[in-house]
Design a protein around this motif. Sequence first.
Motif, short mmCIF file in Angstrom:
data_model
loop_
_atom_site.label_atom_id
_atom_site.label_comp_id
_atom_site.label_asym_id
_atom_site.label_seq_id
_atom_site.Cartn_x
_atom_site.Cartn_y
_atom_site.Cartn_z
N ARG A 127 0.98 -1.26 0.02
CA ARG A 127 -0.06 0.05 0.16
C ARG A 127 0.71 1.27 0.00
O ARG A 127 0.59 2.23 -0.49
N GLY A 128 2.04 1.28 0.74
CA GLY A 128 3.12 2.29 0.83
C GLY A 128 3.47 2.61 -0.55
O GLY A 128 3.73 3.71 -1.07
N LEU A 129 3.98 1.47 -1.13
CA LEU A 129 4.55 1.58 -2.64
C LEU A 129 3.48 1.97 -3.44
O LEU A 129 3.94 2.77 -4.66
N THR A 130 2.24 1.81 -3.30
CA THR A 130 1.27 2.19 -4.19
C THR A 130 1.07 3.64 -4.26
O THR A 130 1.08 4.32 -5.15
N SER A 131 1.10 4.16 -3.11
CA SER A 131 1.24 5.63 -3.06
C SER A 131 2.31 6.37 -3.53
O SER A 131 2.09 7.54 -4.19
N THR A 132 3.75 5.76 -3.15
CA THR A 132 4.57 6.33 -3.83
C THR A 132 4.63 6.18 -5.37
O THR A 132 4.97 7.06 -5.80
N TYR A 133 4.20 5.31 -5.89
CA TYR A 133 4.04 5.04 -7.13
C TYR A 133 2.99 6.13 -7.94
O TYR A 133 3.19 6.78 -9.15
N ASP A 134 1.82 6.39 -7.26
CA ASP A 134 1.18 7.16 -7.79
C ASP A 134 1.63 8.64 -7.82
O ASP A 134 1.62 9.38 -8.49
N GLN A 135 2.43 8.96 -6.56
CA GLN A 135 3.17 10.37 -6.67
C GLN A 135 4.32 10.50 -7.94
O GLN A 135 4.36 11.41 -8.42
N GLU A 136 5.10 9.33 -8.12
CA GLU A 136 6.16 9.50 -9.05
C GLU A 136 5.26 9.57 -10.35
O GLU A 136 5.48 10.11 -11.33
N LEU A 137 4.13 8.83 -10.70
CA LEU A 137 3.46 8.79 -11.89
C LEU A 137 2.82 10.17 -12.17
O LEU A 137 2.94 10.67 -13.39
N LYS A 138 2.49 10.86 -11.11
CA LYS A 138 1.89 12.31 -11.38
C LYS A 138 3.03 13.23 -11.93
O LYS A 138 3.08 13.84 -12.74
N ARG A 139 4.34 12.99 -11.32
CA ARG A 139 5.40 13.81 -11.69
C ARG A 139 5.88 13.40 -12.96
O ARG A 139 6.02 14.34 -13.66
N TYR A 140 5.83 12.04 -13.38
CA TYR A 140 6.18 11.88 -14.96
C TYR A 140 5.08 12.58 -15.73
O TYR A 140 5.64 13.00 -16.86
N GLN A 141 3.77 12.36 -15.25
CA GLN A 141 3.03 13.08 -16.43
C GLN A 141 3.19 14.58 -16.54
O GLN A 141 3.08 15.38 -17.46
N GLU A 142 3.73 15.27 -15.49
CA GLU A 142 3.98 16.60 -15.45
C GLU A 142 5.24 16.94 -16.30
O GLU A 142 5.09 17.84 -17.06
N LEU A 143 6.11 15.98 -16.27
CA LEU A 143 7.29 16.20 -16.89
C LEU A 143 6.98 15.93 -18.29
O LEU A 143 7.32 16.62 -19.21
N LYS A 144 6.23 14.86 -18.76
CA LYS A 144 5.62 14.94 -20.12
C LYS A 144 5.04 16.16 -20.73
O LYS A 144 5.30 16.65 -21.82
N SER A 145 4.14 16.80 -19.89
CA SER A 145 3.48 18.06 -20.16
C SER A 145 4.35 19.06 -20.37
O SER A 145 4.37 19.68 -21.50
N ALA A 146 5.35 19.31 -19.76
CA ALA A 146 6.48 20.14 -19.79
C ALA A 146 7.43 20.18 -21.24
O ALA A 146 7.57 21.08 -21.75
N VAL A 147 7.79 18.74 -21.39
CA VAL A 147 8.60 18.33 -22.73
C VAL A 147 7.58 18.74 -23.76
O VAL A 147 8.09 19.40 -24.63
N SER A 148 6.37 18.48 -23.52
CA SER A 148 5.31 18.64 -24.83
C SER A 148 5.12 20.20 -25.12
O SER A 148 5.25 20.44 -26.20
#
Length: 218
Positions: free
Chosen positions: A93-114
């Motif tokens: 459950r803790g890793l799931t929360s960490t994964y969700d946070q990192e996924l959000k950061r990754y999506q923000e990075l994709k948007s910035a690069v785009s």
Amino acid sequence: MSAFQNVRDSIQSLVGRVVDKVRRSLFGANNERIDFIMDSFYKLSPEHQTGVLAGVAGMLLVFVLGAFTIYYTRINALEDELNASFDALTEVRGLTSTYDQELKRYQELKSAVSRSAAEFKPKPFFESKANQVGVQIADLRSQDTEIPAESPLAADFRYTQVEFKLPKVSLPRLLRFMEEVEKSNGSLNVHSLQIRTRYGDRLFFETSAKVIAYKTGG
């Protein structure tokens, strides 16, 4: 605790079935072997009867102690396994929360690069920075390139490789030019830089550079 209670009940039921099977094996389905044993016992002398009773009592004591030892050892082992499972579940459950946070950061990075890639045009961009710093740029060419499939970025990114030369540039202006390039667009990265001396000239150098511009898309 409910899961642990269910396991305990299952173990108790299993022990009951095993005890019943052992009883049938020892005494018969209708306890017919008990009558034979009792007849044989009463035919013994009092001294032998006492010895037999003591032996049977000792065997029963050993059996009961062994059964309880095995039972509680298994219960403790199952309890440890359940605790380990609950700990693993908490960790997941803790890793799931960490994964969700990192996924959000990754999506923000994709948007910035785009956004950066949508506004980036290699030739106008580098010529503008060269004019801004006061250097001459030559042989500028660009090529879109796919990221190798084994890279985790390959599914979402690709890049443009830009090559150019600065045929006559001083080191201070070269450093300022490269700083302006990377500062003006966060998706740009200087991949390689070659600096060669000019014959008979100690103040200016000939430079070849390769810059990577990341963009989104498969």
